[in-house]
Design an enzyme around this catalytic site. Structure first.
Site, PDB file in Angstrom:
ATOM      1  N   ASN A  12      -1.534  -2.675   2.522  1.00 15.83           N
ATOM      2  CA  ASN A  12      -2.970  -2.941   2.375  1.00 15.83           C
ATOM      3  C   ASN A  12      -3.221  -4.368   1.902  1.00 15.83           C
ATOM      4  O   ASN A  12      -4.173  -5.028   2.353  1.00 15.83           O
ATOM      5  CB  ASN A  12      -3.589  -1.964   1.376  1.00 15.83           C
TER       6      ASN A  12
ATOM      7  N   ARG B 150      -9.203   3.777  18.492  1.00 17.85           N
ATOM      8  CA  ARG B 150      -7.757   3.768  18.254  1.00 17.85           C
ATOM      9  C   ARG B 150      -7.213   5.091  18.771  1.00 17.85           C
ATOM     10  O   ARG B 150      -7.598   6.153  18.286  1.00 17.85           O
ATOM     11  CB  ARG B 150      -7.425   3.638  16.762  1.00 17.85           C
TER      12      ARG B 150
ATOM     13  N   ARG C 135      -9.303  -3.788  15.452  1.00 11.31           N
ATOM     14  CA  ARG C 135      -8.399  -4.710  14.761  1.00 11.31           C
ATOM     15  C   ARG C 135      -6.970  -4.175  14.706  1.00 11.31           C
ATOM     16  O   ARG C 135      -6.725  -3.041  14.310  1.00 11.31           O
ATOM     17  CB  ARG C 135      -8.916  -4.973  13.344  1.00 11.31           C
TER      18      ARG C 135
ATOM     19  N   HIS D 127     -17.733   1.779  17.914  1.00 18.60           N
ATOM     20  CA  HIS D 127     -16.955   2.499  16.912  1.00 18.60           C
ATOM     21  C   HIS D 127     -17.284   3.993  16.905  1.00 18.60           C
ATOM     22  O   HIS D 127     -16.648   4.772  16.210  1.00 18.60           O
ATOM     23  CB  HIS D 127     -17.236   1.884  15.527  1.00 18.60           C
TER      24      HIS D 127
ATOM     25  N   TYR E 181      -5.568  11.892   7.854  1.00 17.53           N
ATOM     26  CA  TYR E 181      -6.906  11.458   7.462  1.00 17.53           C
ATOM     27  C   TYR E 181      -7.812  12.679   7.366  1.00 17.53           C
ATOM     28  O   TYR E 181      -7.713  13.600   8.178  1.00 17.53           O
ATOM     29  CB  TYR E 181      -7.531  10.516   8.504  1.00 17.53           C
TER      30      TYR E 181
ATOM     31  N   ARG F  18     -14.609   5.799  -1.036  1.00 16.89           N
ATOM     32  CA  ARG F  18     -13.170   5.629  -1.198  1.00 16.89           C
ATOM     33  C   ARG F  18     -12.780   4.210  -1.595  1.00 16.89           C
ATOM     34  O   ARG F  18     -11.993   4.006  -2.504  1.00 16.89           O
ATOM     35  CB  ARG F  18     -12.455   5.988   0.109  1.00 16.89           C
TER      36      ARG F  18
ATOM     37  N   HIS G 185     -11.571   9.885   4.786  1.00 14.34           N
ATOM     38  CA  HIS G 185     -12.089   9.129   5.924  1.00 14.34           C
ATOM     39  C   HIS G 185     -13.413   9.650   6.461  1.00 14.34           C
ATOM     40  O   HIS G 185     -14.105   8.940   7.190  1.00 14.34           O
ATOM     41  CB  HIS G 185     -11.042   9.129   7.050  1.00 14.34           C
TER      42      HIS G 185
END
Length: 696
Positions: A60, A386, A416, A446, A479, A575, A603
């Protein structure tokens, strides 16, 4: 993160715009990694899982420098104005260094003083160079000569050999030499770059080490045997280093004719963009450090001296190589749907709510598979942000196109770090006859949407899946996310219109059920916050509960402040980064913010508005961030079936507000305080309770 006290005497005509009411997003995001690291420090967490948390905090931090710090540096270069927090980019970058240095120190203390010894006691040894015995040293020397040395290309630095390009996050050794080589050249410095083909963690054979789980870092092997690369010269020192570079791709979409080609060109040079951080061995002499800083055009405060391997996150390989169930979280079996003749029959019986990872992702995969094979299915439309490597979803979409279905896929090329993978899957889909759309210029797509058009008798019926997470089988197991399977006509019509808008040049559309960024989601959230404010002013019950990954949109925060001032009780489960400052008397004293960090990555995004006893509940793909609400294509979808809405509320909101084991409360000074059971309250973990209730 400490913010100055608010001076109400100096506030302008809109006091809720005062910069002291807002935390900085980057610093808040950076602090999230301290909460991740706390899991690595927690003795109640299984040992190898603690190692995994340590590696996550390191990874991260890498991404933080690649993206957040890189974007800040770009903003500084452009002279952009500060955000709502009022901090100029240069100030934020300076504070990032100080806070990141604290995090790095804590990470390596956790590794050197806690986890490495504990792993050794458990029979999993990661051996430092001073711990190798004679047999291990001999084996490693042979390994170096046979497996490592043939692929190395050491470069001595002289006028004919300038400093080489150093790839982002690659492992390198700077070597200090004395003497002359075969050509009579005097040695001074050399660079040894470790190719990515080499494993960063080397497992020793049990016959050599005496144990099944003994490992050595590649960086240690390179440092010890690097002298073999420079025969006839004396190695005075060898110091590992790693540079982290800006990885944010900037493509002016208005100026390119083909976004895919432009991205391919940008990806070629991504690994060599502007340097942001230099990690180097703790004992490296200052002159060598200065040489590296000059080469990478970095300031002094970009240096992080490391007491251990510079690529500590690579020790995650040990987690995968060691099969010790007692050192990991116990396995679980996600819940499956009850049997039906087809998934279409099941959805026809009523809406289906999936809560991942506790509910299996298999129904989503099965829906696409059956749609690809069903002769009554005419069209499939899907967004992919993704999808993951070797995605079964992509395979089924390819098969559907080959079976004569009309298949349209909106592939977000700018996801990304998945840009290259998404370019590849777009090519594969197009080769199979799928109509691939790259979304809307200037707006990342998205939203998570799947639409299937099926002929049933004389009518066409739409089946829809909407989700808070990606169409990715791997992340669906780690997630927390919600997915809705529905044949509701209004929702189906809304999703159809959004796909038409994405693939064509459709005008602004009016949706019946869904909220959509960048058009109605932001306004819809503000409208509902304002409604709660009016309820409170009228003396009615007023409550807002929302769960998301991050919050920084100033208009939403100001609306929440106004709601708090009116008496609305607000609980936010955020989060990561949160720029709202809770607990300020007279401003945000009715707002509470908590962060949950546990076994699974939190998530899902859920917004609940009490509405005087007639609540609105939306699941969404969007956080309350400026980019999500104003510069992306996102959806917020209502849960219309009361029983399912109650499930979402109970499982994702009330359950998480009751957590007193994995929760952290944001304080008004920007710090986080870990929540512990108080009084007679029993210990409660939101994720553990869901595992027990849904997967038990």
């Amino acid at each position: 993160m400490n913010a100055a006290a608010v001076d109400t005497a100096t506030l302008d005509t809109d006091p809720l715009r005062d910069s002291n009411l807002y935390f900085n997003r980057e610093l808040s995001q950076l602090d999230f990694n301290f909460r991740v690291l706390a899991q690595a420090q927690d003795p109640q967490v299984p040992l190898l899982e603690r190692l995994r948390y340590l590696c996550i905090s390191c990874t991260n931090l890498d991404e933080f420098f690649e993206i957040r710090a890189g974007t800040l540096r770009h903003a500084q270069d452009l002279g952009l104005a500060p955000g709502a927090d009022g901090l100029p980019p240069a100030t934020v970058l300076s504070r990032i260094h100080d806070r990141a240095a604290e995090l790095v120190k804590a990470q390596y203390e956790c590794w050197n003083e806690i986890l490495r010894p504990a792993l050794g006691d458990a029979g999993v040894r990661v051996l430092s160079r001073d711990a190798w015995d004679e047999r291990q040293t001999q084996w490693l020397r042979a390994y170096f000569r046979d497996e490592i040395m043939p692929v190395l290309s050491p470069l001595g630095l002289d006028p004919a050999h300038p400093f080489p390009k150093i790839l982002n996050k690659s492992l390198n050794i700077v070597v200090v030499l004395e003497g002359k080589d075969a050509f009579g050249r005097a040695g001074h410095l050399a660079i040894v770059r470790a190719p990515r083909s080499l494993p960063r963690i080397i497992q020793l054979p049990e016959s050599i080490s005496g144990g099944p789980h003994d490992f050595v870092f590649l960086s240690s092997v390179l440092s010890v045997f690097v002298d073999e690369l420079f025969p006839g010269m004396k190695v005075k020192g060898a110091y590992q280093f790693r540079v982290t570079r800006n990885s944010e791709l900037i493509v002016d979409e208005d100026e390119v004719e083909n976004l895919a080609l432009a991205l391919r060109d940008e990806l070629v040079g991504r690994g060599y963009l502007r340097a942001m951080r230099l990690e180097i061995a703790e004992q490296c002499p200052p002159p060598i450090v200065r040489t590296l800083l000059e080469n990478f055009d970095l300031p002094e405060n970009a240096v992080y001296r490391i007491n251990g391997p510079v690529n500590l996150n690579r020790v995650i390989q040990v987690y995968d190589l060691v099969q010790r169930p007692e050192l990991k979280f116990p396995p679980f079996q996600p819940r499956l749907l009850r049997d039906s003749e087809t998934i279409f029959d099941r959805i026809s019986d009523g809406d289906v709510l999936l809560h991942h990872p506790f509910d299996s992702f298999a129904p989503v995969l099965e829906l696409i598979k059956q749609a690809a094979e069903d002769p009554n299915v005419l069209a499939i439309k899907q967004t992919l942000y993704r999808a993951g490597k070797d995605s079964p979803i992509v395979e089924q979409l390819v098969q559907a196109a080959r079976n004569g279905k009309d298949v349209t896929v909106v592939v977000e090329l700018r996801a990304r770090f998945d840009e290259e993978a998404n370019l590849g899957l777009a090519d594969r889909l197009q080769d199979a006859g799928v109509q691939v759309v790259y979304g809307v210029v200037g707006y990342k797509t998205h939203a998570k949407m799947l639409l299937i058009v099926r002929r049933e008798g004389r009518k066409l019926r739409r089946y829809v899946h909407l989700g808070t997470g990606n169409y990715h089988s791997g992340t669906a197991r780690v997630y927390t996310d919600f997915g809705l399977l529905t044949a509701d006509p209004d929702i189906g019509a809304d999703v159809h219109q959004i796909f038409q808008q994405l693939s064509g040049l459709a005008p602004l559309i009016k949706l019946k059920r869904l909220l959509q960024s960048p058009f109605t989601l932001h306004a819809g959230v503000l409208k509902r916050i304002d409604r709660e404010t009016r309820h409170a002013k009228a003396g009615k019950p007023a409550r807002i509960i929302a769960k998301m990954n991050a919050l920084n949109e100033p208009q939403v925060i100001r609306a929440l402040y106004l709601a708090s001032q009116a008496g609305v009780q607000i609980d936010l489960i955020v989060r990561g980064a949160c720029t709202l400052r809770p607990g300020l008397p007279g401003i945000s004293d009715n707002i509470r913010v908590r962060s949950i960090v546990g076994r699974f990555l939190e998530h899902h995004r859920v917004y609940w508005f009490g509405n005087d006893g007639d609540p609105d509940l939306f699941c969404s793909s969007a956080d309350w961030l400026e980019r999500n609400l104003l510069r992306r294509v996102e959806t917020g979808f209502p849960i219309l079936v009361p029983e399912l809405a109650a499930r979402v509320f109970d499982e994702a909101l009330a359950n998480y507000l009751a957590d007193n084991l994995n929760a952290w409360e944001l304080q008004s000074d920007g710090g986080y305080r870990r929540v512990t059971p108080q009084g007679d309250a029993p210990p409660h973990s939101a994720q553990a309770s869901l595992l027990a209730d849904l997967c038990g």
